[in-house]
Design a protein around this motif. Structure first.
Motif, PDB file in Angstrom:
ATOM      1  N   ARG A 140       8.681   4.340  -3.340  1.00  0.00           N
ATOM      2  CA  ARG A 140       8.482   4.232  -1.887  1.00  0.00           C
ATOM      3  C   ARG A 140       9.391   5.126  -1.051  1.00  0.00           C
ATOM      4  O   ARG A 140       8.968   5.661  -0.037  1.00  0.00           O
ATOM      5  N   THR A 155      -3.470   5.152   6.029  1.00  0.00           N
ATOM      6  CA  THR A 155      -2.809   6.429   5.741  1.00  0.00           C
ATOM      7  C   THR A 155      -3.464   7.150   4.567  1.00  0.00           C
ATOM      8  O   THR A 155      -3.825   8.337   4.661  1.00  0.00           O
ATOM      9  N   TYR A 213       4.422   6.940   4.370  1.00  0.00           N
ATOM     10  CA  TYR A 213       4.413   5.498   4.122  1.00  0.00           C
ATOM     11  C   TYR A 213       4.069   4.808   5.433  1.00  0.00           C
ATOM     12  O   TYR A 213       4.842   4.856   6.387  1.00  0.00           O
ATOM     13  N   TYR A 214       2.881   4.245   5.517  1.00  0.00           N
ATOM     14  CA  TYR A 214       2.387   3.601   6.732  1.00  0.00           C
ATOM     15  C   TYR A 214       2.458   4.547   7.934  1.00  0.00           C
ATOM     16  O   TYR A 214       3.165   4.305   8.903  1.00  0.00           O
ATOM     17  N   SER A 225       1.096   2.920   0.882  1.00  0.00           N
ATOM     18  CA  SER A 225       0.654   2.444   2.199  1.00  0.00           C
ATOM     19  C   SER A 225      -0.594   1.570   2.058  1.00  0.00           C
ATOM     20  O   SER A 225      -1.522   1.901   1.321  1.00  0.00           O
ATOM     21  N   ASP A 246       2.693   9.435  -1.217  1.00  0.00           N
ATOM     22  CA  ASP A 246       2.574   8.148  -0.527  1.00  0.00           C
ATOM     23  C   ASP A 246       3.297   7.035  -1.272  1.00  0.00           C
ATOM     24  O   ASP A 246       3.178   6.895  -2.487  1.00  0.00           O
TER      25      ASP A 246
END
Length: 328
Positions: free
Chosen positions: A67, A45, A9-10, A41, A38
């Motif tokens: 998330r 990413t 995530y990011y 993001s 993921d």
């Protein structure tokens, strides 16, 4: 087959190095799948993972609409084809034999979870980030966490990072607890131990975790860790879901806050807070000075790193207690 699951995530700053270290593994690629999960993001990413997935068929990308990590792990485990499951973190890189060493030891030791030492490093090296790195590797910074301080032989422990399990472990002890934004791995490992399982750390390999490099990010991360220590106990109804070391920063913060509050009733009690702070800064000052001399690091940055780490962690735990009546 080995199924490797990595929640993301990011992670655009770290994901490419992570994938490159996966590609360099000596584990046979025909017996490997790598699943990135993921959480939506919006940076680069996903594009970076998709770029590698187009070139290497054993890399896959799944979506995690919830998330958070426990959902990502459960989605990955359910989608995995392998008889052995491994959990990675995108903030880390892995020694070339990481996969093969853990899989081999998992079979040899007949353990339920096997992990290795996690060394701390920083992407951008400067006096401040090097001080933070040292504190996050020091027993006075992170306690008696074996996987951070290092080992020389196989040991049975209470938790390991980036572990390796047989698939049937999840059928026996359950999946990740989706209520926990933090501490999911620790809670799962404690559940395994309570069920009679074994967790081992081995000296054969290691990973490198890239820490936060500013005091603001360090404080934010450890505030969340401290907060979720309290909430993990609340949700699981198990103090044994964590260890004593996780609550020592809370005791330090309480030794400052409670006397100050009580001093409004009887002012001399503020001396207790002063003594606590003096004892703490004297001890950490001596440790910081020794580290500064031995490792040629900046004394003030070291002392500040200890303070930021412990105070933010303890303050997070205190806020977690205050917010308990409002939790669902």
């Amino acid at each position: 087959m080995l199924s490797v699951i990595c929640p993301i995530y990011y992670e655009e700053k770290y994901i490419r190095n992570c994938i490159e270290s996966i590609l360099e593994q000596d584990y046979p690629k025909n017996d490997l799948e790598v699943i990135f999960v993921d959480g939506g993001s919006k940076d680069d990413t996903r594009r970076i993972v998709e770029e590698y997935a187009a070139r290497f068929p054993f890399i896959r990308l799944l979506d995690n609409p919830h998330r958070i990590v426990p959902y990502a792990m459960n989605l990955g485990i359910q989608a995995a084809k392998g008889e052995i499951i491994m959990r990675l973190d995108a903030h880390a890189m892995y020694e070339r034999n990481y996969f093969s060493a853990l899989v081999r030891r998992l079979k040899e030791l007949k353990a339920d979870n096997v992990g290795a030492v996690c060394k701390t490093d920083v992407l951008h090296k400067n006096p401040k980030s090097l001080a933070i790195r040292e504190v996050l590797s020091n027993k006075f910074g992170v306690g008696d966490s074996t996987f951070r301080t290092g080992i020389s032989e196989v040991q049975e422990v209470d938790t390991v990072p980036f572990g390796c399990w047989r698939r049937d472990v999840f059928e026996k002890y359950g999946y990740y607890d989706v209520r926990l934004v933090r501490n999911q791995d620790i809670e799962l490992n404690k559940r395994i131990l309570r069920g009679g399982g074994r967790i081992c750390i081995v000296p054969d390999t290691y990973s490198i975790y890239y820490a936060r490099e500013t005091y603001r990010r360090l404080a934010r991360n450890n505030f969340g860790n401290g907060l979720w220590n309290i909430w993990t106990v609340y949700y699981t109804r198990q103090f044994s879901s964590l260890c004593i070391r996780h609550f020592i920063p809370l005791l330090f913060v309480l030794s400052l806050v409670l006397p100050v509050l009580a001093s409004f009733i009887w002012w001399p009690l503020i001396g207790v807070a002063c003594l606590s702070l003096l004892a703490y800064t004297s001890l950490l000052g001596a440790i910081s000075w020794r580290l500064a001399v031995d490792k040629h690091l900046n004394f003030l940055y070291l002392l500040a790193s200890f303070l930021v780490l412990h105070v933010s962690y303890g303050w997070g735990s205190l806020c977690g207690i205050v917010k308990l009546p409002f939790l669902k």
